[in-house]
Design a protein around this motif. Structure first.
Motif, PDB file in Angstrom:
ATOM      1  N   ARG A  26       0.869  -1.194   0.000  1.00 30.06           N
ATOM      2  CA  ARG A  26       0.000   0.000   0.000  1.00 30.06           C
ATOM      3  C   ARG A  26       0.886   1.217   0.000  1.00 30.06           C
ATOM      4  N   LEU A  27       0.673   2.118  -0.946  1.00 31.11           N
ATOM      5  CA  LEU A  27       1.293   3.431  -0.857  1.00 31.11           C
ATOM      6  C   LEU A  27       0.181   4.388  -0.439  1.00 31.11           C
ATOM      7  N   VAL A  28       0.356   4.989   0.732  1.00 32.50           N
ATOM      8  CA  VAL A  28      -0.703   5.817   1.309  1.00 32.50           C
ATOM      9  C   VAL A  28      -0.793   7.128   0.527  1.00 32.50           C
ATOM     10  N   LEU A  29      -2.010   7.496   0.117  1.00 32.41           N
ATOM     11  CA  LEU A  29      -2.199   8.721  -0.672  1.00 32.41           C
ATOM     12  C   LEU A  29      -2.870   9.813   0.149  1.00 32.41           C
ATOM     13  N   GLU A  30      -3.801   9.440   1.018  1.00 36.57           N
ATOM     14  CA  GLU A  30      -4.453  10.408   1.908  1.00 36.57           C
ATOM     15  C   GLU A  30      -4.789   9.672   3.178  1.00 36.57           C
ATOM     16  N   SER A  31      -4.284  10.153   4.293  1.00 34.90           N
ATOM     17  CA  SER A  31      -4.654   9.502   5.548  1.00 34.90           C
ATOM     18  C   SER A  31      -4.447  10.442   6.705  1.00 34.90           C
ATOM     19  N   ASP A  32      -5.448  10.446   7.584  1.00 40.37           N
ATOM     20  CA  ASP A  32      -5.311  11.169   8.842  1.00 40.37           C
ATOM     21  C   ASP A  32      -5.955  10.272   9.876  1.00 40.37           C
ATOM     22  N   GLY A  33      -5.247   9.240  10.280  1.00 38.53           N
ATOM     23  CA  GLY A  33      -5.810   8.331  11.280  1.00 38.53           C
ATOM     24  C   GLY A  33      -6.137   6.939  10.752  1.00 38.53           C
ATOM     25  N   ALA A  34      -5.745   6.637   9.502  1.00 39.40           N
ATOM     26  CA  ALA A  34      -5.965   5.270   9.020  1.00 39.40           C
ATOM     27  C   ALA A  34      -4.877   4.347   9.544  1.00 39.40           C
ATOM     28  N   TRP A  35      -5.204   3.057   9.602  1.00 38.08           N
ATOM     29  CA  TRP A  35      -4.225   2.078  10.085  1.00 38.08           C
ATOM     30  C   TRP A  35      -4.430   0.759   9.347  1.00 38.08           C
ATOM     31  N   THR A  36      -3.360  -0.003   9.325  1.00 40.84           N
ATOM     32  CA  THR A  36      -3.421  -1.390   8.864  1.00 40.84           C
ATOM     33  C   THR A  36      -2.858  -2.251   9.979  1.00 40.84           C
ATOM     34  N   ALA A  37      -3.504  -3.383  10.231  1.00 38.00           N
ATOM     35  CA  ALA A  37      -2.964  -4.343  11.202  1.00 38.00           C
ATOM     36  C   ALA A  37      -2.535  -5.590  10.441  1.00 38.00           C
ATOM     37  N   VAL A  38      -1.294  -6.016  10.652  1.00 40.53           N
ATOM     38  CA  VAL A  38      -0.759  -7.223  10.033  1.00 40.53           C
ATOM     39  C   VAL A  38      -0.452  -8.217  11.147  1.00 40.53           C
ATOM     40  N   ASP A  39      -1.112  -9.373  11.091  1.00 46.03           N
ATOM     41  CA  ASP A  39      -0.976 -10.382  12.162  1.00 46.03           C
ATOM     42  C   ASP A  39      -1.127  -9.737  13.542  1.00 46.03           C
ATOM     43  N   GLY A  40      -2.104  -8.843  13.659  1.00 50.78           N
ATOM     44  CA  GLY A  40      -2.432  -8.261  14.958  1.00 50.78           C
ATOM     45  C   GLY A  40      -1.606  -7.065  15.366  1.00 50.78           C
ATOM     46  N   GLU A  41      -0.660  -6.650  14.528  1.00 47.18           N
ATOM     47  CA  GLU A  41       0.160  -5.472  14.858  1.00 47.18           C
ATOM     48  C   GLU A  41      -0.266  -4.291  13.992  1.00 47.18           C
ATOM     49  N   ARG A  42      -0.690  -3.227  14.669  1.00 46.79           N
ATOM     50  CA  ARG A  42      -1.167  -2.050  13.956  1.00 46.79           C
ATOM     51  C   ARG A  42      -0.044  -1.095  13.594  1.00 46.79           C
TER      52      ARG A  42
END
Ligand code: GTQ
Length: 329
Positions: free
Chosen positions: A94-110
């Motif tokens: 993922r290349l983030v284009l617009e975010s103010d508070g978005a998150w991704t969790a991978v195997d439970g790690e945000r």
């Protein structure tokens, strides 16, 4: 009886150089964004599972690919939404284009997603996305879907009744693997469950590395300044199938023509570039996307200010298969 003459097709099957089925193509972010926002009114992230507009290469509409081997899509997550956890053998970035508070969790790690951060969700890792901010979050998904499809290697699972991954401290993998250090092999801090333990490459870090490199060395005639994101465990590509790169072309420079057998997707990050791909000319600003098929001739010009680009390609796959070549003119 289930046969056909090779001599009719030999020239089409065994070509003197790559003959991609896709062609050079361009997507203006300002053109796609309103469609994505409209999609946000029509379907929730949970209903859609992933609310994404796929970039369809115009030479192969409906093939769900941006180049012959790569997939790209713009994903939208609205405030308070969650795109639920799943895992698959396709590798994603993922290349983030617009975010103010978005998150991704991978195997439970945000990890928190800031503009132009690179976030990986490698093969078979549980991942979900969310948005705790007040504004829509949008990023570019880059996946190896056509590669996995070619090998018929696709497996996927929804979290459903599966045990959710144990929550891990946010930023833990970057603490262990993101500082040119890694836990000593065979000790308890080592993450042995994955070959790709580092999945967050903040823009602030990669931009600073590019700036310092540019300050202390001469621009390369074919690249300007180009750096590869690496897997800290082995110094190789960030994932098994996909390689990722950051590039700066200093103001006033035009790169020399170059071809590679790998196909690539370029994303504007800073400045405005004139990108020529096999005779097609595109003006790309921040968040715009260009598809560069295999063996297309590429030049990049920075007519005004310095240009910063992100790109991903199938080079990681092609090198493993002894298929990667380049030509610098
Ligand atoms: O976020 O997991 O664009 O599984 C396509 C397939 C995104 C994702 C895509 C996916 C995802």
């Amino acid at each position: 009886m289930g046969t056909s003459p090779l001599w009719d097709v030999l020239d089409a099957l065994v070509t003197p150089h790559p003959a991609p089925r896709t062609k050079p193509a361009f997507w203006a972010y300002d053109g796609v964004r309103p469609l994505l926002i409209e999609a946000g009114d029509r379907i929730t992230a949970r209903e859609a599972e992933r609310r994404v507009l796929i970039l369809q290469n115009p030479a192969l509409p409906g093939a769900h690919r941006v180049t012959d081997t790569l997939y790209a899509g713009f994903q939208l997550v609205l405030p308070n939404e969650i795109a639920p956890s799943h895992r698959h053998t396709q590798s994603a970035l993922r290349l983030v284009l617009e975010s103010d508070g978005a998150w991704t969790a991978v195997d439970g790690e945000r990890v928190d997603m800031a503009d132009f951060d690179l976030v990986l969700t490698p093969n078979w890792r549980w991942h979900e996305h969310g948005n705790d901010g007040d504004r829509p979050a949008i990023w570019l998904d880059g996946l190896d879907i056509p590669i996995v499809t070619a090998f018929a290697g696709g497996f996927a699972e929804h979290l459903g009744n599966n045990q959710p991954p144990a929550p891990a401290a946010p930023g833990d993998s970057r603490a262990r693997y993101g500082s040119s250090l890694k836990p000593v092999a065979g000790t308890t801090a080592e993450r042995t469950a994955t070959r790709y333990p580092l999945f967050h490459f903040p823009y602030a870090h990669w931009r600073a590395a590019l700036a310092a490199t540019a300050k202390n060395s001469e621009a390369d005639p074919h690249f300007g300044y180009a750096m590869e994101f690496v897997n800290p465990v082995d110094g190789g590509p960030v994932m098994g199938t996909i390689s990722a790169f950051a590039q700066m072309i200093p103001a006033g420079m035009t790169t020399r023509p170059r071809r590679q057998s790998g196909s690539a997707v370029y994303v504007g990050v800073e400045g405005n570039a004139v990108v020529k791909v096999d005779g097609e000319t595109y003006r790309i600003g921040p968040r715009d996307v260009v598809a560069v098929p295999s063996w297309a001739e590429l030049t990049i010009e920075a007519p005004g200010a310095d240009v910063v680009l992100f790109s991903y390609s199938d080079r990681a796959s092609m090198e493993k298969l002894d298929l990667w070549r380049e030509r610098r003119d």
